[in-house]
Scaffold this motif. Structure first.
Motif, mmCIF file in Angstrom:
data_model
loop_
_atom_site.group_PDB
_atom_site.id
_atom_site.type_symbol
_atom_site.label_atom_id
_atom_site.label_comp_id
_atom_site.label_asym_id
_atom_site.label_seq_id
_atom_site.Cartn_x
_atom_site.Cartn_y
_atom_site.Cartn_z
ATOM 1 N N ARG A 92 0.121 -10.042 15.005
ATOM 2 C CA ARG A 92 0.911 -10.538 13.868
ATOM 3 C C ARG A 92 -0.002 -11.165 12.816
ATOM 4 O O ARG A 92 0.178 -10.955 11.608
ATOM 5 C CB ARG A 92 1.939 -11.551 14.357
ATOM 6 N N ALA A 93 -0.988 -11.921 13.271
ATOM 7 C CA ALA A 93 -1.909 -12.552 12.338
ATOM 8 C C ALA A 93 -2.683 -11.522 11.526
ATOM 9 O O ALA A 93 -2.882 -11.676 10.312
ATOM 10 C CB ALA A 93 -2.875 -13.463 13.100
ATOM 11 N N GLU A 94 -3.112 -10.450 12.177
ATOM 12 C CA GLU A 94 -3.848 -9.404 11.464
ATOM 13 C C GLU A 94 -2.963 -8.715 10.432
ATOM 14 O O GLU A 94 -3.410 -8.360 9.343
ATOM 15 C CB GLU A 94 -4.410 -8.385 12.460
ATOM 16 N N ARG A 95 -1.698 -8.545 10.765
ATOM 17 C CA ARG A 95 -0.790 -7.915 9.794
ATOM 18 C C ARG A 95 -0.569 -8.827 8.583
ATOM 19 O O ARG A 95 -0.513 -8.357 7.452
ATOM 20 C CB ARG A 95 0.545 -7.580 10.476
ATOM 21 N N LEU A 96 -0.454 -10.124 8.821
ATOM 22 C CA LEU A 96 -0.310 -11.069 7.707
ATOM 23 C C LEU A 96 -1.562 -11.070 6.827
ATOM 24 O O LEU A 96 -1.473 -11.073 5.592
ATOM 25 C CB LEU A 96 -0.037 -12.469 8.243
ATOM 26 N N ARG A 97 -2.725 -11.067 7.480
ATOM 27 C CA ARG A 97 -3.966 -11.059 6.713
ATOM 28 C C ARG A 97 -4.073 -9.782 5.878
ATOM 29 O O ARG A 97 -4.446 -9.820 4.703
ATOM 30 C CB ARG A 97 -5.157 -11.177 7.659
ATOM 31 N N ALA A 98 -3.719 -8.648 6.496
ATOM 32 C CA ALA A 98 -3.800 -7.372 5.776
ATOM 33 C C ALA A 98 -2.828 -7.321 4.604
ATOM 34 O O ALA A 98 -3.079 -6.616 3.619
ATOM 35 C CB ALA A 98 -3.516 -6.216 6.740
ATOM 36 N N ALA A 99 -1.742 -8.080 4.692
ATOM 37 C CA ALA A 99 -0.765 -8.110 3.597
ATOM 38 C C ALA A 99 -1.191 -9.032 2.464
ATOM 39 O O ALA A 99 -0.487 -9.129 1.449
ATOM 40 C CB ALA A 99 0.597 -8.547 4.134
ATOM 41 N N GLY A 100 -2.311 -9.720 2.615
ATOM 42 C CA GLY A 100 -2.826 -10.569 1.551
ATOM 43 C C GLY A 100 -2.444 -12.021 1.650
ATOM 44 O O GLY A 100 -2.649 -12.786 0.696
ATOM 45 N N VAL A 101 -1.904 -12.455 2.792
ATOM 46 C CA VAL A 101 -1.550 -13.867 2.958
ATOM 47 C C VAL A 101 -2.817 -14.686 3.153
ATOM 48 O O VAL A 101 -3.683 -14.335 3.957
ATOM 49 C CB VAL A 101 -0.593 -14.048 4.162
ATOM 50 N N HIS A 102 -2.923 -15.783 2.424
ATOM 51 C CA HIS A 102 -4.091 -16.672 2.532
ATOM 52 C C HIS A 102 -3.727 -18.024 3.151
ATOM 53 O O HIS A 102 -4.494 -18.560 3.940
ATOM 54 C CB HIS A 102 -4.711 -16.894 1.149
ATOM 55 N N ALA A 103 -2.568 -18.571 2.758
ATOM 56 C CA ALA A 103 -2.122 -19.870 3.261
ATOM 57 C C ALA A 103 -0.761 -19.693 3.912
ATOM 58 O O ALA A 103 0.177 -19.184 3.291
ATOM 59 C CB ALA A 103 -2.039 -20.889 2.134
ATOM 60 N N LEU A 104 -0.668 -20.116 5.168
ATOM 61 C CA LEU A 104 0.536 -19.872 5.957
ATOM 62 C C LEU A 104 1.110 -21.190 6.452
ATOM 63 O O LEU A 104 0.392 -22.047 6.961
ATOM 64 C CB LEU A 104 0.193 -18.995 7.165
ATOM 65 N N ALA A 105 2.416 -21.356 6.299
ATOM 66 C CA ALA A 105 3.116 -22.482 6.911
ATOM 67 C C ALA A 105 3.744 -22.002 8.205
ATOM 68 O O ALA A 105 4.448 -20.996 8.222
ATOM 69 C CB ALA A 105 4.200 -23.011 5.979
ATOM 70 N N PRO A 161 18.952 -9.875 8.299
ATOM 71 C CA PRO A 161 19.244 -9.863 6.863
ATOM 72 C C PRO A 161 19.011 -8.486 6.245
ATOM 73 O O PRO A 161 18.137 -7.735 6.670
ATOM 74 C CB PRO A 161 18.267 -10.902 6.293
ATOM 75 N N ALA A 162 19.795 -8.177 5.252
ATOM 76 C CA ALA A 162 19.633 -6.913 4.533
ATOM 77 C C ALA A 162 18.233 -6.843 3.932
ATOM 78 O O ALA A 162 17.730 -7.818 3.363
ATOM 79 C CB ALA A 162 20.690 -6.795 3.434
ATOM 80 N N GLY A 163 17.597 -5.697 4.061
ATOM 81 C CA GLY A 163 16.269 -5.509 3.492
ATOM 82 C C GLY A 163 15.134 -5.954 4.375
ATOM 83 O O GLY A 163 13.967 -5.699 4.052
ATOM 84 N N ALA A 164 15.428 -6.617 5.496
ATOM 85 C CA ALA A 164 14.371 -7.083 6.395
ATOM 86 C C ALA A 164 13.985 -5.977 7.366
ATOM 87 O O ALA A 164 14.791 -5.111 7.704
ATOM 88 C CB ALA A 164 14.819 -8.319 7.168
ATOM 89 N N ARG A 182 7.988 -8.980 0.935
ATOM 90 C CA ARG A 182 6.974 -7.955 0.762
ATOM 91 C C ARG A 182 6.440 -7.409 2.088
ATOM 92 O O ARG A 182 5.751 -6.392 2.110
ATOM 93 C CB ARG A 182 5.809 -8.525 -0.058
ATOM 94 N N LEU A 183 6.753 -8.079 3.188
ATOM 95 C CA LEU A 183 6.261 -7.637 4.486
ATOM 96 C C LEU A 183 7.112 -6.527 5.092
ATOM 97 O O LEU A 183 6.670 -5.841 6.006
ATOM 98 C CB LEU A 183 6.213 -8.818 5.461
ATOM 99 N N ALA A 184 8.333 -6.353 4.610
ATOM 100 C CA ALA A 184 9.226 -5.349 5.175
ATOM 101 C C ALA A 184 8.746 -3.952 4.783
ATOM 102 O O ALA A 184 8.610 -3.637 3.606
ATOM 103 C CB ALA A 184 10.650 -5.577 4.685
ATOM 104 N N GLU A 185 8.495 -3.115 5.771
ATOM 105 C CA GLU A 185 7.987 -1.764 5.527
ATOM 106 C C GLU A 185 8.952 -0.681 5.985
ATOM 107 O O GLU A 185 8.910 0.443 5.484
ATOM 108 C CB GLU A 185 6.647 -1.574 6.246
ATOM 109 N N THR A 186 9.811 -0.992 6.959
ATOM 110 C CA THR A 186 10.722 -0.006 7.523
ATOM 111 C C THR A 186 11.893 -0.766 8.128
ATOM 112 O O THR A 186 11.729 -1.928 8.533
ATOM 113 C CB THR A 186 10.004 0.845 8.593
ATOM 114 N N PRO A 187 13.076 -0.179 8.206
ATOM 115 C CA PRO A 187 14.204 -0.947 8.742
ATOM 116 C C PRO A 187 14.004 -1.406 10.186
ATOM 117 O O PRO A 187 14.307 -2.556 10.522
ATOM 118 C CB PRO A 187 15.385 0.034 8.630
ATOM 119 N N ARG A 188 13.495 -0.513 11.054
ATOM 120 C CA ARG A 188 13.336 -0.865 12.461
ATOM 121 C C ARG A 188 11.979 -0.383 12.957
ATOM 122 O O ARG A 188 11.495 0.679 12.576
ATOM 123 C CB ARG A 188 14.440 -0.228 13.312
#
Length: 407
Positions: free
Chosen positions: A89-102, A218-221, A241-247
């Motif tokens: 999960r962390a690698e996917r967040l990093r690849a999506a451009g996240v720098h600061a995470l709560a 949620p719709a769109g997630a 912006r992290l949603a790529e596919t419905p399931r």
């Protein structure tokens, strides 16, 4: 454990008690406690150290060798994300451009530590003072205190404008009792706040129970179900912006203790199946090869997508067993060769297994009310051969399939 007891474990005397507890843990708890007291340790410190030593032993399955230096609570360990899942999960967040995470409701810090290792700056918020102190200690032990800091407080009060990503794993156990909470509105933070994060932060991930009702997504997630070595371990909603596919069904292979080093890093084989999650597979007769889909595929409602890949069909529209005329290698399902298809009859099945000298059986079931262990006793098996029995329905009728597994 309270803050004073935890503080005592962090002293030189406490460290020595932890070392001693580690040496005697794993056996009879009364004998272990007596051994520590006979070494001159105060009863309270000895009990706290033994509890930590036992929890660390259990935590190896989730965190690998890193568990040896972590501070844990029973409830926190049960809800903590496995190291291999958190790392991915962390690698996917990093690849999506996240720098600061709560990390809102960071617990013992399993996900936050993985994100910090991936290079993110992580701000953890935890309501329970002892758990918050343990998370901070775990960051220090991992050498990540500069990247992962923890504050004790209300997750709903955190100013999310400070970050470009949010991870939230709402508490699904009742404080004090540890009982599971099945009503999302009783989660902490509450469900309305959790799903509302996606409207405030462009990159939001919410960890949820694998049995979540699809109607709550949620719709769109993007809803993802994750299994590790065939065990369904969690689900997550990827929003904004992290949603790529419905399931998505994600299958990770390799136990943490074998695949991760002491830092929590390591490569684990990963297979993913995606789709809309609303398709229906064609229905046909039971055929020579049966596929038992991974539970992540089933929970993600991606059985129809898998059927297309395998050229397979269902034998009953409500049961997630797939059937095909030829075997196709796939990481998404286990394949068995069907040797016999019988309307369920205990007498007939017993006679068939006796004739084939079957003395041991694996029993799988979907769509059957039969209890596998009772059936095993009733079969009165004797012999040196093995077989797999699948209790299910074919075209609505109770059916037993006699099978042999394929590699």
């Amino acid at each position: 454990m309270d803050l004073d007891q935890f503080a005592a474990l962090r002293t030189p005397e406490g460290s020595a008690a932890l070392d001693a507890a580690t040496r005697v843990a794993g056996g009879d708890p009364l004998t272990a406690a007596a051994a520590l007291r006979s070494a001159g340790l105060p009863a309270g410190l000895a009990a706290a150290a033994l509890t930590q030593a036992e929890l660390r032993r259990r935590a190896v399955g989730k965190f690998g060798p890193a568990a040896a230096g972590m501070f844990l609570t029973r409830a926190g360990l049960e809800q903590a994300t496995r190291g291999v899942v958190a790392a991915r999960r962390a690698e996917r967040l990093r690849a999506a451009g996240v720098h600061a995470l709560a990390d809102l409701g960071c617990g013992l810090g399993a996900d936050a530590l993985a994100a910090a290792r991936a290079g993110l700056r992580v701000y953890g918020v935890e309501a329970d003072p002892v758990t918050a102190a343990m998370a901070a200690a775990n960051a220090e032990a991992a050498g990540l205190a500069e990247r992962f800091t923890v504050e004790c407080g209300d997750a709903t009060a955190f100013d999310v404008r400070r970050v470009d990503g949010v991870f939230c794993d709402p508490a699904r156990r009742k404080a004090g009792t540890g009982r599971r909470i099945f009503d999302p509105n009783a989660y902490s933070p509450p469900w309305d706040f959790v799903v509302g994060l996606a409207e405030r932060v462009p990159h939001t991930v919410v960890k949820v129970a694998p049995g979540i009702d699809h109607a709550l997504i949620p719709a769109g997630a993007e809803a993802e179900w994750v299994s590790v070595d065939g065990d369904l371990v969690e689900a997550a909603m990827w929003c904004g912006r992290l949603a790529e596919t419905p399931r998505r069904a994600t299958l990770l292979r390799g136990r943490e203790g074998r695949s991760l080093d002491a830092s929590g890093r390591g490569r684990v084989p990963c297979h993913q199946l995606t789709g809309a999650g609303d398709a229906e597979a064609a229905v046909g007769p039971a055929r020579r090869f049966l596929y038992d889909p991974d539970p992540a595929v089933v929970r993600a409602h991606l059985v129809a997508e898998l059927a297309d890949i395998l050229g397979a069909t269902l034998a009953d529209p409500s049961i997630a067993y797939l059937y095909a005329d030829s075997p196709t290698p796939t990481p998404f399902a286990r394949c068995l060769e069907v040797t016999d298809v019988l309307p369920f009859s205990l007498k007939r099945l017993r006679a068939l297994l006796r004739e084939r000298r079957v003395g041991r059986v694996e029993i799988l079931k979907r769509g059957s009310a039969l209890e596998p262990e009772k059936l095993r006793r009733d079969l009165r098996l004797a012999g040196d051969e093995g077989a797999s029995l699948v209790l299910t329905r074919v075209a609505g009728a109770p059916t037993v399939l006699v099978c042999r597994p394929l590699g």
